[in-house]
Design a protein around this motif. Structure first.
Motif, mmCIF file in Angstrom:
data_model
loop_
_atom_site.group_PDB
_atom_site.id
_atom_site.type_symbol
_atom_site.label_atom_id
_atom_site.label_comp_id
_atom_site.label_asym_id
_atom_site.label_seq_id
_atom_site.Cartn_x
_atom_site.Cartn_y
_atom_site.Cartn_z
ATOM 1 N N LEU A 51 -8.120 -4.698 3.667
ATOM 2 C CA LEU A 51 -7.237 -4.144 2.646
ATOM 3 C C LEU A 51 -7.129 -5.087 1.440
ATOM 4 O O LEU A 51 -6.050 -5.315 0.888
ATOM 5 C CB LEU A 51 -5.850 -3.816 3.210
ATOM 6 C CG LEU A 51 -5.058 -2.752 2.441
ATOM 7 C CD1 LEU A 51 -5.804 -1.435 2.406
ATOM 8 C CD2 LEU A 51 -3.679 -2.547 3.038
ATOM 9 N N ILE B 171 -7.603 -1.086 -2.518
ATOM 10 C CA ILE B 171 -7.282 0.295 -2.162
ATOM 11 C C ILE B 171 -8.281 1.183 -2.884
ATOM 12 O O ILE B 171 -8.497 1.043 -4.098
ATOM 13 C CB ILE B 171 -5.849 0.670 -2.599
ATOM 14 C CG1 ILE B 171 -4.822 -0.242 -1.927
ATOM 15 C CG2 ILE B 171 -5.561 2.139 -2.297
ATOM 16 C CD1 ILE B 171 -3.431 -0.134 -2.526
ATOM 17 N N PHE C 69 0.843 -1.193 0.000
ATOM 18 C CA PHE C 69 0.000 0.000 0.000
ATOM 19 C C PHE C 69 0.881 1.246 0.000
ATOM 20 O O PHE C 69 0.627 2.214 -0.732
ATOM 21 C CB PHE C 69 -0.921 -0.034 1.219
ATOM 22 C CG PHE C 69 -1.898 1.111 1.321
ATOM 23 C CD1 PHE C 69 -2.367 1.770 0.198
ATOM 24 C CD2 PHE C 69 -2.348 1.518 2.565
ATOM 25 C CE1 PHE C 69 -3.277 2.829 0.305
ATOM 26 C CE2 PHE C 69 -3.256 2.574 2.687
ATOM 27 C CZ PHE C 69 -3.715 3.235 1.553
#
Length: 556
Positions: free
Chosen positions: A255, A258, A60
């Motif tokens: 997650l 995104i 990320f």
């Protein structure tokens, strides 16, 4: 000369058309004026997991560095869920999300799992702010969290306000929000929009943990919101959803995606707003950010030290052996079931033996022992079930075939129970093994409702407990590992026993030709039995009176 004029006119016309086409193309492909990245409900899942499609914070961060967004927003439920967070009561998650670059968050219901006082403490730790505009102290009406913030980016003012779900009152342990009230989200949102507009905000974002079933009505009811970034319901919107002109965006959970939002602003007006998801398949191709990966390892090492803290002492071995918890009652199964009852004040408890992963030896008990025994992030859920569904659940848990020695084969769904006593006959066919179920001192009533505490996995029908999947959810509570640790710490010494709450009928009838009736497993036939007993006693009395007269006559 005429030809030259005609040529010049034609040339100018072509230039004008070309210029118009270029302008139109430029408008259609304008670079975004502002870009936001967002996520929700990651539940402290910080590492990449290929099997479950979790991107992880290190990749990320790499994506963040590529995009260079104007804001990174967290829509809640990040600070609780795995031992990475729970051992430090959320501090490690605050630290790593600050390093990743999060600018602002709102609070999810599970972020309250450490209690309001702890969440307030975390919000004032010097890291990114937590915004909650609709939560107040009942004693003095003060707001314990900041309500909103304005960020200056690219010459624009971006106003953000936060809303937390009122469901937190039951979607976390009610004690965690005791003394505080949740305010009406629509009323508060209108106030926040009015305030941010008065402060000159060019863009207004509602950062909420409500779930689509509440954020969509919010968009309908409140004018002036440009974007709602949502969490709680774990919905996935690949391109967002526009409701009443408001772009709603949410990313699922853990997650696995995104979220990205791009805005185009022209002459002070938002002319375009689009949402998209960067999926695991896309993000998995990125290189992990080394600094974030190293930081996670460093924080895990700090957690390992916490794992060595002594909680209390076991005076006996706590039996969590695989072959035992999946086939029979054990003292560790009894212990956790009783703690579940004490924590929630439910009527009965049922958890799956497969969720108990190790024994705890006699002697000092550390946090590491607890986490080895309960490594999963399952939390307590109280649901309302009927007596008939409770019996069906027990039948399901006792469904395993018999091995060559005539014992139940191992079954991860074997029920470890509290608040009830079950007598069963393993020699019967699966689905007809429960002989009796007693809750308190009474046979279970198939028509009555009972508060059952289980874990979140079983509550949604996991391990085949489909009879629970549609049950009304009454409340949510801490992790199994947390309630066990708290209990041991409070008691200091423990010595649970096997007390026969799950009892096998040793002298069960095995003759397939025997048609004898069994005792009722529920209270559904108590009345006919009672009536029969009364009739027998009455008949005996009627026979006894003339017999007694005959005896007296002959004794004279």
């Amino acid at each position: 000369m005429k030809h030259r004029k005609k040529f010049l006119a034609l040339f100018l016309a072509v230039v004008m058309v070309f210029s118009f086409a270029v302008t139109a193309f430029a408008q259609e492909t304008s670079d975004p004026s502002l870009t936001f990245l967002h996520f929700n409900d990651i539940h402290a899942n910080v590492l990449e997991n290929e099997d479950s499609g979790q991107i992880g914070l290190a990749k990320f961060k790499t994506y963040i560095e590529q995009v260079n967004p104007d804001l990174i927003l967290d829509a809640g439920d990040s600070l609780h869920g795995t031992t990475f967070a729970t051992l430090s009561e959320g501090a490690t998650m605050r630290a790593i999300l600050q390093d990743v670059g999060v600018n602002v968050a709102t609070a999810g219901n599970h972020d309250f799992n450490y209690g309001t006082d702890r969440l307030i403490e975390l919000s004032r730790d010097g890291n990114y702010p937590i915004l909650v505009a609709n939560y107040k102290d009942a004693a003095d009406d003060s707001l314990p969290f900041e309500a909103n913030m304005i960020f200056d980016r690219q010459g624009y003012k971006i106003g953000v306000f936060g809303l937390a779900t009122p469901e937190t009152k039951t979607a976390s342990n009610p004690l965690n929000t005791e003394g505080y009230d949740f305010l009406d989200v629509v009323t508060i949102a209108k106030e926040q929009v009015e305030y941010l507009e008065s402060e000159g905000a060019d863009v207004i974002i509602a950062l909420v943990h409500l779930g689509l079933y509440d954020s969509e009505p919010l968009a309908e009811a409140v004018a002036g919101i440009d974007i709602i970034i949502d969490g709680h319901s774990h919905d996935t919107l690949p391109e967002g959803k526009v409701v009443n002109g408001v772009l709603i965006a949410t990313t699922g959970n853990h997650l696995e995606n995104i979220g990205r939002i791009d805005l185009v602003i022209e002459e002070g007006e938002i002319t375009s707003k689009t949402a998209q998801l960067v999926t695991y398949d896309e993000a998995s191709q990125l290189e992990a950010n080394a600094a974030i990966a190293d930081r996670i390892e460093e924080l895990n090492a700090e957690n390992d030290e916490i794992g060595q803290i002594v909680l209390g002492e076991a005076l006996v071995d706590l039996d969590g052996e695989r072959e035992n918890v999946r086939t029979r009652e054990t003292n560790l199964g009894n212990l956790i079931s009783d703690i579940m009852l004490e924590t929630t004040e439910a009527d009965v408890a049922l958890t799956n033996g497969g969720g108990i992963r190790a024994s705890i030896p006699k002697g000092q008990i550390t946090m590491a022992h607890v986490l080895t025994t309960f490594p999963f992030t399952n939390y307590l859920v109280v649901i309302e079930v009927s007596g008939s569904d409770l019996v069906a659940a027990l039948e399901h848990g006792l469904r395993a075939d018999l091995d060559e020695d005539g014992n139940l084969e191992q079954n991860g769904g074997f029920p470890q129970i509290g608040g009830m006593r079950v007598v069963y006959d393993k020699t019967r066919d699966p689905g007809d093994r429960v002989v009796t179920v007693t809750v308190g001192s009474d046979l279970v009533d198939p028509e009555a409702s009972y508060k059952l505490v289980t874990n979140d996995f079983l509550a949604i029908g996991g391990d085949g407990y489909s009879m629970f999947s549609e049950a009304e959810k009454l409340s949510e509570h801490e992790l199994l590992s947390e309630v066990l640790a708290s209990y041991i710490k409070a008691e200091e010494t423990i010595s649970p026993e096997v007390d026969g709450r799950m009892e096998q009928v040793e002298d069960a009838v095995t003759d397939p030709d025997d048609d004898s009736e069994d005792l009722p497993k529920t209270g559904e036939t108590q009345q006919p039995i009672a009536v029969g007993i009364v009739l027998i006693i009455t008949a005996a009395g009627m026979l006894f009176i003339p017999l007694r007269k005959y005896q007296l006559k002959n004794n004279k």
